[in-house]
Motif scaffolding. Structure first.
Motif, PDB file in Angstrom:
ATOM      1  N   ALA A  87       5.152  30.348  46.989  1.00 23.61           N
ATOM      2  CA  ALA A  87       6.303  31.178  47.335  1.00 23.61           C
ATOM      3  C   ALA A  87       6.910  30.636  48.621  1.00 23.61           C
ATOM      4  N   ASP A  88       8.221  30.601  48.662  1.00 23.90           N
ATOM      5  CA  ASP A  88       8.964  30.137  49.824  1.00 23.90           C
ATOM      6  C   ASP A  88       9.615  31.359  50.463  1.00 23.90           C
ATOM      7  N   LEU A  89       9.002  31.875  51.553  1.00 22.49           N
ATOM      8  CA  LEU A  89       9.499  33.083  52.194  1.00 22.49           C
ATOM      9  C   LEU A  89      10.390  32.731  53.381  1.00 22.49           C
ATOM     10  N   VAL A  90      11.507  33.443  53.484  1.00 25.05           N
ATOM     11  CA  VAL A  90      12.449  33.255  54.578  1.00 25.05           C
ATOM     12  C   VAL A  90      12.623  34.595  55.282  1.00 25.05           C
ATOM     13  N   LEU A  91      12.437  34.626  56.593  1.00 28.82           N
ATOM     14  CA  LEU A  91      12.608  35.843  57.381  1.00 28.82           C
ATOM     15  C   LEU A  91      13.883  35.712  58.201  1.00 28.82           C
ATOM     16  N   ALA A  92      14.714  36.732  58.130  1.00 28.85           N
ATOM     17  CA  ALA A  92      15.965  36.746  58.904  1.00 28.85           C
ATOM     18  C   ALA A  92      16.034  38.051  59.682  1.00 28.85           C
ATOM     19  N   LYS A  93      16.511  37.988  60.922  1.00 22.13           N
ATOM     20  CA  LYS A  93      16.657  39.175  61.758  1.00 22.13           C
ATOM     21  C   LYS A  93      18.065  39.184  62.333  1.00 22.13           C
ATOM     22  N   GLY A  94      18.667  40.358  62.307  1.00 22.38           N
ATOM     23  CA  GLY A  94      20.001  40.489  62.874  1.00 22.38           C
ATOM     24  C   GLY A  94      20.261  41.927  63.257  1.00 22.38           C
ATOM     25  N   ASN A 136      12.119  32.929  47.980  1.00 16.99           N
ATOM     26  CA  ASN A 136      12.855  31.925  47.219  1.00 16.99           C
ATOM     27  C   ASN A 136      11.996  31.265  46.150  1.00 16.99           C
ATOM     28  N   GLY A 137      10.824  31.862  45.865  1.00 14.79           N
ATOM     29  CA  GLY A 137       9.985  31.467  44.737  1.00 14.79           C
ATOM     30  C   GLY A 137       9.264  30.153  44.894  1.00 14.79           C
ATOM     31  N   PRO A 138       8.767  29.672  43.817  1.00 11.43           N
ATOM     32  CA  PRO A 138       9.050  30.092  42.448  1.00 11.43           C
ATOM     33  C   PRO A 138       8.195  31.270  41.950  1.00 11.43           C
ATOM     34  N   ASP A 139       7.146  31.644  42.677  1.00 13.59           N
ATOM     35  CA  ASP A 139       6.247  32.693  42.218  1.00 13.59           C
ATOM     36  C   ASP A 139       6.375  33.944  43.083  1.00 13.59           C
ATOM     37  N   THR A 147       2.267  37.524  47.330  1.00  9.15           N
ATOM     38  CA  THR A 147       1.396  38.691  47.415  1.00  9.15           C
ATOM     39  C   THR A 147       0.713  38.748  48.773  1.00  9.15           C
ATOM     40  N   ASN A 148       0.356  39.961  49.185  1.00  7.03           N
ATOM     41  CA  ASN A 148      -0.329  40.187  50.462  1.00  7.03           C
ATOM     42  C   ASN A 148       0.423  39.563  51.633  1.00  7.03           C
ATOM     43  N   VAL A 149       1.703  39.888  51.733  1.00  2.00           N
ATOM     44  CA  VAL A 149       2.575  39.327  52.769  1.00  2.00           C
ATOM     45  C   VAL A 149       2.412  40.128  54.066  1.00  2.00           C
ATOM     46  N   SER A 150       2.234  39.418  55.165  1.00  2.00           N
ATOM     47  CA  SER A 150       2.195  40.041  56.490  1.00  2.00           C
ATOM     48  C   SER A 150       3.350  39.476  57.307  1.00  2.00           C
ATOM     49  N   ALA A 151       4.046  40.363  58.000  1.00  5.03           N
ATOM     50  CA  ALA A 151       5.159  39.924  58.836  1.00  5.03           C
ATOM     51  C   ALA A 151       5.117  40.690  60.150  1.00  5.03           C
ATOM     52  N   SER A 152       5.548  40.029  61.221  1.00  8.55           N
ATOM     53  CA  SER A 152       5.610  40.649  62.541  1.00  8.55           C
ATOM     54  C   SER A 152       6.950  40.339  63.179  1.00  8.55           C
ATOM     55  N   ASP A 153       7.402  41.278  64.003  1.00  7.60           N
ATOM     56  CA  ASP A 153       8.637  41.076  64.758  1.00  7.60           C
ATOM     57  C   ASP A 153       8.400  41.566  66.175  1.00  7.60           C
ATOM     58  N   VAL A 154       8.778  40.754  67.128  1.00  5.70           N
ATOM     59  CA  VAL A 154       8.672  41.149  68.528  1.00  5.70           C
ATOM     60  C   VAL A 154      10.035  41.665  68.966  1.00  5.70           C
ATOM     61  N   VAL A 155      10.053  42.909  69.415  1.00  2.00           N
ATOM     62  CA  VAL A 155      11.291  43.516  69.892  1.00  2.00           C
ATOM     63  C   VAL A 155      11.592  42.930  71.277  1.00  2.00           C
ATOM     64  N   PRO A 156      12.825  42.462  71.495  1.00  2.00           N
ATOM     65  CA  PRO A 156      13.157  41.840  72.779  1.00  2.00           C
ATOM     66  C   PRO A 156      12.896  42.777  73.960  1.00  2.00           C
ATOM     67  N   ALA A 201       2.703  44.433  49.786  1.00  2.00           N
ATOM     68  CA  ALA A 201       1.838  44.075  48.653  1.00  2.00           C
ATOM     69  C   ALA A 201       2.374  42.877  47.879  1.00  2.00           C
ATOM     70  N   SER A 202       3.662  42.889  47.569  1.00  2.53           N
ATOM     71  CA  SER A 202       4.231  41.747  46.831  1.00  2.53           C
ATOM     72  C   SER A 202       5.749  41.719  46.974  1.00  2.53           C
ATOM     73  N   ILE A 203       6.284  40.513  46.879  1.00  2.00           N
ATOM     74  CA  ILE A 203       7.734  40.293  46.866  1.00  2.00           C
ATOM     75  C   ILE A 203       7.996  39.341  45.705  1.00  2.00           C
ATOM     76  N   ALA A 204       8.710  39.819  44.694  1.00  3.30           N
ATOM     77  CA  ALA A 204       8.978  39.008  43.511  1.00  3.30           C
ATOM     78  C   ALA A 204       9.897  37.838  43.844  1.00  3.30           C
ATOM     79  N   ASN A 205       9.841  36.812  43.009  1.00  2.00           N
ATOM     80  CA  ASN A 205      10.737  35.668  43.147  1.00  2.00           C
ATOM     81  C   ASN A 205      12.183  36.175  43.104  1.00  2.00           C
ATOM     82  N   GLY A 206      12.963  35.822  44.110  1.00  2.00           N
ATOM     83  CA  GLY A 206      14.368  36.210  44.185  1.00  2.00           C
ATOM     84  C   GLY A 206      14.612  37.555  44.843  1.00  2.00           C
ATOM     85  N   ALA A 207      13.537  38.286  45.166  1.00  2.00           N
ATOM     86  CA  ALA A 207      13.691  39.608  45.779  1.00  2.00           C
ATOM     87  C   ALA A 207      13.614  39.526  47.297  1.00  2.00           C
ATOM     88  N   SER A 208      14.092  40.604  47.948  1.00  2.00           N
ATOM     89  CA  SER A 208      14.053  40.716  49.406  1.00  2.00           C
ATOM     90  C   SER A 208      13.415  42.033  49.782  1.00  2.00           C
TER      91      SER A 208
END
Length: 104
Positions: A26-33, A57-60, A63-72, A97-104
């Motif tokens: 899986a190709d995960l892209v994180l964007a903050k704005g 951005n897939g292709p699969d 699962t079990n995605v962890s993400a963190s963001d530091v507040v300025p 838990a999961s992010i499907a291919n093509g989902a956000s």
């Protein structure tokens, strides 16, 4: 009719089995704005809403995605965190838990 523990690498005996393992990718892209509902030039004391988006951005399925963001620094009173985010100090953590291919 085979000899135990004699793996010769050719997988020709009945106690051996060749298996091809293809790991999920899986190709995960994180964007903050800053949300469209917030000013991009806030004054002290204004409420600012940030949006953090993870896109797969897939292709699969990821699962079990962890993400963190530091507040300025300079921002305080962190509230209304969506999608199960947990604030600890100035860091917000999500477990997804999961992010499907093509989902956000």
């Amino acid at each position: 009719d085979s000899t135990p523990d004699n793996d010769d690498g050719d997988q020709s005996e009945d106690d051996e089995d060749g298996e091809t393992v293809v790991p999920a990718q899986a190709d995960l892209v994180l964007a903050k704005g800053i949300s469209a509902t917030s000013s991009t030039t806030p004054n002290v004391g204004d409420t600012v809403t940030f949006e953090v988006t993870i896109t797969n951005n897939g292709p699969d399925t990821a699962t079990n995605v962890s993400a963190s963001d530091v507040v300025p620094s300079g921002y305080s009173a962190i509230t209304n965190i969506d999608n199960g985010g947990i604030a600890t100090g100035n860091q917000i953590d999500w477990t997804i838990a999961s992010i499907a291919n093509g989902a956000s």
